[in-house]
Every structure is written in C-alpha cells, then in structure tokens.
Design a protein around this motif. Structure first.
Motif, mmCIF file in Angstrom:
data_model
loop_
_atom_site.group_PDB
_atom_site.id
_atom_site.type_symbol
_atom_site.label_atom_id
_atom_site.label_comp_id
_atom_site.label_asym_id
_atom_site.label_seq_id
_atom_site.Cartn_x
_atom_site.Cartn_y
_atom_site.Cartn_z
ATOM 1 N N TRP A 106 -4.902 4.699 -4.487
ATOM 2 C CA TRP A 106 -4.538 3.578 -3.607
ATOM 3 C C TRP A 106 -3.394 3.981 -2.681
ATOM 4 C CZ3 TRP A 106 -6.289 -1.149 -2.266
ATOM 5 C CH2 TRP A 106 -5.405 -2.005 -1.628
ATOM 6 N N ARG A 107 -2.408 4.652 -3.225
ATOM 7 C CA ARG A 107 -1.281 5.086 -2.393
ATOM 8 C C ARG A 107 -1.738 6.112 -1.360
ATOM 9 N NH1 ARG A 107 3.368 5.881 -7.132
ATOM 10 N NH2 ARG A 107 3.787 3.640 -7.435
ATOM 11 N N GLY B 251 -2.906 4.780 1.924
ATOM 12 C CA GLY B 251 -1.899 4.290 2.858
ATOM 13 C C GLY B 251 -2.180 2.858 3.294
ATOM 14 N N GLU C 251 4.713 11.052 -8.784
ATOM 15 C CA GLU C 251 3.486 10.269 -8.667
ATOM 16 C C GLU C 251 3.243 9.479 -9.941
ATOM 17 O OE1 GLU C 251 1.360 9.430 -6.499
ATOM 18 O OE2 GLU C 251 2.005 10.664 -4.804
ATOM 19 N N SER C 252 2.497 8.403 -9.823
ATOM 20 C CA SER C 252 2.141 7.578 -10.970
ATOM 21 C C SER C 252 1.159 8.330 -11.853
ATOM 22 C CB SER C 252 1.517 6.270 -10.481
ATOM 23 O OG SER C 252 0.931 5.562 -11.561
ATOM 24 N N VAL D 257 -3.876 4.227 -9.081
ATOM 25 C CA VAL D 257 -2.670 3.964 -8.295
ATOM 26 C C VAL D 257 -2.430 5.100 -7.308
ATOM 27 C CG1 VAL D 257 -0.153 3.700 -8.407
ATOM 28 C CG2 VAL D 257 -1.613 2.520 -10.067
ATOM 29 N N ARG D 258 -2.634 6.343 -7.765
ATOM 30 C CA ARG D 258 -2.467 7.482 -6.869
ATOM 31 C C ARG D 258 -3.450 7.411 -5.705
ATOM 32 N NH1 ARG D 258 -2.425 10.328 -11.805
ATOM 33 N NH2 ARG D 258 -4.441 11.307 -11.328
#
Length: 400
Positions: A373-374, A377, A364-365, A370-371
């Motif tokens: 946002w990912r 989905g 993971e970032s 960023v986490r």
C-alpha cells in the motif's frame, strides 16, 4: 562502459515496469477481474436465472413471429423493442419490451415452443459486469476514458517487461524455482507474463481503440434506412414471419440473430440483423430494413461493404471479449484473463518482498500488504476511490 550503459538502461525500464504495475495495481486488478468474468457473464446469468435455461430439442424451432406474439402477450401494455436468438444451445430466446419504467423488461422464451419461461427485470449480472468494467457505472463519456487509460499502462508493462527480461524467448518452458517466496513469485510472474504476451497486447490495443472512440474517433454510422411515418401496429405472428421471408429473399444467407422494432414515433422500420459472410463483425453489420406496413425492403447492408474504419470498430468487441469463436475462444480468453489478473497481483507481491529486507532495520512494516500500500503512494487513494464509487453506484443503476 557499454555494460554499465546497458545496466542503466535496464534499470530505467525496470522502474517503468514497476511503476506501471504497482501504482494503479488496485484499479488494474479490479478492471481485469471484472473483464475476465464478463467473458462468461451470460453463462453466470444462466446459472442464477431459471427462466434462461431450456432443454435442447430436435426438430424445428418456433418462428420469430411466434416468439414475438408470446412476448407481447406476456407484458400487457408493453411495446416490443428487440428480440434476440439464443446465444448458445440450452439458452432461452429473449425479448425486450418497453413499458412505463425507465428500463426495458426482459421476457425469456423457449426457442422450440415459443412458450414464455419467465419475465424478469432489466438488470442482471451481465449488465453489472459490463457497466462496471466499461465505465465504472459513471456516465459513459467520463468512465470509458478513465478505464481506457489502463491500456497505456498495459503497453508500458508489456514493453518494459520484454526489455528487462534478458533473452525472454527462452523462458516459455523454464521451470519456476522453489525454496524462496520471492524467487518463486518472480519466476511465476515472468512465466505467466510470457504466455500472456499476445493477450496483453490484444487487450491493450483494443483498449487504446476504445479510448480513441470515446474521444471522438469512432467510426461513421452504419447505413440506415430513411425515417418513416409508420401507422401499423407492431407485427407479430404470421405478419412478422411474412416480413422475415421478404427480408431473407432480399438477403439470402442471413442468419438472423436479432430483430429490432420501430420506436413508438416510427423510426426507420423493422430491422433484421445477424451474421453472414463477413468475419469479425457484430450482428448490426449485416441487416435488412423493412417497412412493417407494406413489407417493402428499404435497405440491405452487408458487413463486407464496411469501410476499413468501420471494420476496425466492429472487430474490437469480438477480439476484446473473445466471442469470435464461440465457447472455444471464450474459454481461452477467460483463462488468459485469469493469468493477466494474476500478473497484476503477483507484481505487487514481488514489490512487497523486495522491501522485506528493510523490515529488520525498522524502515518498513513487517506486514506485506502495508508495504505494498505504501509503495502505491498517493495513487492508491484515487484507485480505491474509483472502485468504491463504482460499487456504490451499482444499486442505483439496478433500481433505475
């Protein structure tokens, strides 16, 4: 075996809670934030619009006829459409006049002297927040159902949060633990969630009702007078005051908050609207319809005569926006709205912190945003797109 089944059940409900709170969290936060600000939208306009501010005075206020005459004279060629009483002390009265433009012109009036304090355009903070929160500046039939889908996510979050929080009724006065960001944010999230349970349920239920209305389940129209062929000019001054006296004789005790004029094509008469004995109804529920030509009373309608379906419809707005008790309830609704908006944000933070352990392995970032946002989905893209679209449409709505 029973313990394992219970853990599995809670795991499923936790997954539901995480999905409902994360996938459309961007969109949810935007709608909750605009709705929270909308509670005090009139006050925000009051702050930035000098003509809305008047000094409260002792003694009698100017008559409706005086206000109407001043408003008409302020906009040459304009046609009176509506006049509103001040919503709170310190506010100006307001008249809407139809002109050659697509939107009405607003005229602010000192309710004590009848003097015009300013002439402004149609668009303001209140309209921006209302149209953004309600239908994203999109056509109403499209935008309202989109926004109201969030009501079902709120219901899912409410039920799943209660199920996954063991003995939740003991947590109302539980002090948040410190020392760890994930633990602190989790405790704050649960504490805020408990204290806003009633508000989540209220907003979710009224949101579902708005969805029902948008899909054709709205209540039948209120009683209306038959259409008239009106030849007289718009009554102002003593002529309007005489009509109001006739209306109050027909409906004693009516606190007039709004006057609607007939349209240029005639319409259904002059309408006096306001508050009376019925509780939790909009001004339109208590009305007197008058023929402006001869002063004849055409119809008297009372909020107490509404059907159950109509009363539910009338209750939705005062309950959703907290206007049922003046400033006292508006303050409570505003604070509860901040809590609910915070729940949406802290839920994303909690998810991001749960994945922080994977950073060391490179899975993971290291950036929490960023986490998050990912984790959203592909749902993040339509959510962000709706927000951008709504803001992009705002300038066009302001110039329309």
């Amino acid at each position: 075996m029973a313990a394992a089944t219970e853990r599995k059940r809670r795991s499923v409900w936790w997954a539901v809670h995480a999905w409902a709170g994360l996938k459309l969290s961007l969109f949810m936060t935007f709608i909750l934030a605009t709705g929270t600000l909308a509670v005090f939208s009139a006050e925000l306009d009051w702050l930035v619009t000098p003509s809305m501010r008047v000094m409260p005075q002792e003694g009698a206020k100017a008559s409706w006829g005086t206000l109407a005459a001043s408003a008409r004279d302020a906009v040459p060629g304009g046609r009176l459409a509506q006049i509103y009483a001040p919503p709170h002390p310190g506010f100006a009265a307001e008249a809407w006049l139809d002109t050659s433009t697509a939107r009405p012109t607003r005229v602010h009036l000192d309710p004590y002297t009848g003097r015009v304090t300013g002439v402004v355009g149609w668009y303001n903070i209140q309209r921006f927040l209302r149209e953004t929160h309600r239908h994203l500046m999109l056509p109403v039939k499209l935008g309202v159902p989109i926004v109201c889908t969030l009501a079902f996510l709120l219901l899912a979050s409410l039920v799943s949060g209660i199920v996954t929080y063991k003995k939740w009724w003991r947590g109302f006065f539980k002090r948040p633990r410190g020392g760890d960001g994930r633990r602190l944010s989790g405790d704050l999230h649960r504490l805020a969630g408990l204290w806003s349970l009633w508000f989540v349920a209220l907003i979710a239920v009224t949101g579902v009702w708005y969805m029902v209305e948008s899909l054709g389940g709205d209540a039948p129209d209120h009683p209306r007078a038959p259409a008239l062929s009106i030849t007289a000019t718009q009554p102002v001054g003593p002529a309007l005051d005489a009509l109001i006296e006739a209306g109050l004789r027909a409906y004693p005790g009516l606190d007039i908050r709004e006057i609607r004029y007939p349209t240029a094509k005639g319409g259904r008469g002059l309408v006096l609207m306001g508050q009376a004995d019925a509780w939790l109804v909009r001004d339109r529920s208590n009305a007197v319809w008058l023929n402006p030509d001869d002063g004849a009373v055409l119809l008297v309608s009372s909020g107490e005569e509404l059907t159950a379906h109509q009363r539910i419809s009338e209750m939705a707005d005062p309950l959703h926006f907290g206007t049922l008790g003046g400033y006292a309830t508006k303050i409570v609704w505003f604070l509860a709205g901040i809590l609910l908006t915070g729940l949406s944000v802290t839920g994303v933070m909690i998810y991001s912190m749960r994945l922080r352990a994977a950073v060391a392995t490179g899975a993971e970032s290291s950036n929490g945003w960023v986490r998050a946002w990912r984790g959203m989905g592909w749902w993040a893209y339509p959510a962000l797109g709706l927000i951008i679209l709504s803001l992009a449409l705002a300038p066009g709505a302001m110039l329309a």
